[in-house]
Motif scaffolding. Structure first.
Motif, PDB file in Angstrom:
ATOM      1  N   SER A  13       0.860  -1.182   0.000  1.00 60.39           N
ATOM      2  CA  SER A  13       0.000   0.000   0.000  1.00 60.39           C
ATOM      3  C   SER A  13       0.895   1.230   0.000  1.00 60.39           C
ATOM      4  N   PHE A  14       0.345   2.327  -0.470  1.00 61.54           N
ATOM      5  CA  PHE A  14       1.092   3.572  -0.497  1.00 61.54           C
ATOM      6  C   PHE A  14       0.120   4.737  -0.449  1.00 61.54           C
ATOM      7  N   VAL A  15       0.634   5.900  -0.154  1.00 62.27           N
ATOM      8  CA  VAL A  15      -0.176   7.111  -0.066  1.00 62.27           C
ATOM      9  C   VAL A  15      -0.063   7.863  -1.383  1.00 62.27           C
ATOM     10  N   THR A  16      -1.188   8.346  -1.875  1.00 60.08           N
ATOM     11  CA  THR A  16      -1.215   9.099  -3.128  1.00 60.08           C
ATOM     12  C   THR A  16      -2.142  10.295  -2.970  1.00 60.08           C
ATOM     13  N   GLN A  20      -3.642  12.159  -8.326  1.00 60.36           N
ATOM     14  CA  GLN A  20      -3.009  10.958  -8.865  1.00 60.36           C
ATOM     15  C   GLN A  20      -4.005   9.806  -8.955  1.00 60.36           C
ATOM     16  N   LEU A  21      -4.826   9.660  -7.930  1.00 61.08           N
ATOM     17  CA  LEU A  21      -5.818   8.591  -7.934  1.00 61.08           C
ATOM     18  C   LEU A  21      -6.847   8.809  -9.045  1.00 61.08           C
ATOM     19  N   ALA A  22      -7.271  10.039  -9.235  1.00 60.38           N
ATOM     20  CA  ALA A  22      -8.221  10.341 -10.309  1.00 60.38           C
ATOM     21  C   ALA A  22      -7.608  10.019 -11.665  1.00 60.38           C
ATOM     22  N   ALA A  23      -6.332  10.370 -11.849  1.00 56.98           N
ATOM     23  CA  ALA A  23      -5.648  10.080 -13.115  1.00 56.98           C
ATOM     24  C   ALA A  23      -5.525   8.572 -13.323  1.00 56.98           C
ATOM     25  N   LEU A  24      -5.200   7.844 -12.268  1.00 59.97           N
ATOM     26  CA  LEU A  24      -5.108   6.383 -12.362  1.00 59.97           C
ATOM     27  C   LEU A  24      -6.458   5.767 -12.720  1.00 59.97           C
ATOM     28  N   ASN A  25      -7.514   6.244 -12.079  1.00 56.36           N
ATOM     29  CA  ASN A  25      -8.854   5.737 -12.386  1.00 56.36           C
ATOM     30  C   ASN A  25      -9.234   6.013 -13.839  1.00 56.36           C
ATOM     31  N   SER A  34      -6.701  -2.723 -14.783  1.00 60.07           N
ATOM     32  CA  SER A  34      -6.859  -2.391 -13.368  1.00 60.07           C
ATOM     33  C   SER A  34      -5.788  -1.374 -12.968  1.00 60.07           C
ATOM     34  N   ILE A  35      -6.053  -0.682 -11.883  1.00 61.61           N
ATOM     35  CA  ILE A  35      -5.049   0.241 -11.342  1.00 61.61           C
ATOM     36  C   ILE A  35      -3.794  -0.537 -10.961  1.00 61.61           C
ATOM     37  N   SER A  36      -3.963  -1.717 -10.393  1.00 58.89           N
ATOM     38  CA  SER A  36      -2.802  -2.546 -10.036  1.00 58.89           C
ATOM     39  C   SER A  36      -1.954  -2.837 -11.258  1.00 58.89           C
TER      40      SER A  36
END
Length: 51
Positions: A13-16, A20-25, A34-36
């Motif tokens: 796990s990591f903090v973002t 960044q999360l919106a861009a990954l999604n 998948s994001i993974s």
């Protein structure tokens, strides 16, 4: 380390940031991945460049 240990998936796990999360999604949806998968691919590329 054995070959099996190298290929056994591990969870981390990591903090973002929200951005960044919106861009990954967005990328995951666009690429139907998948994001993974995206993070593993990016990490592989980074590690290969760092050799």
């Amino acid at each position: 380390m054995t070959e099996r240990q190298k290929s056994t998936p591990r969870t981390i796990s990591f903090v973002t940031t929200e951005e960044q999360l919106a861009a990954l999604n967005r990328l995951a949806k666009e690429q139907e991945r998948s994001i993974s998968w995206l993070i593993r691919k990016a990490l592989d590329e980074y590690l290969n460049k760092s050799k």
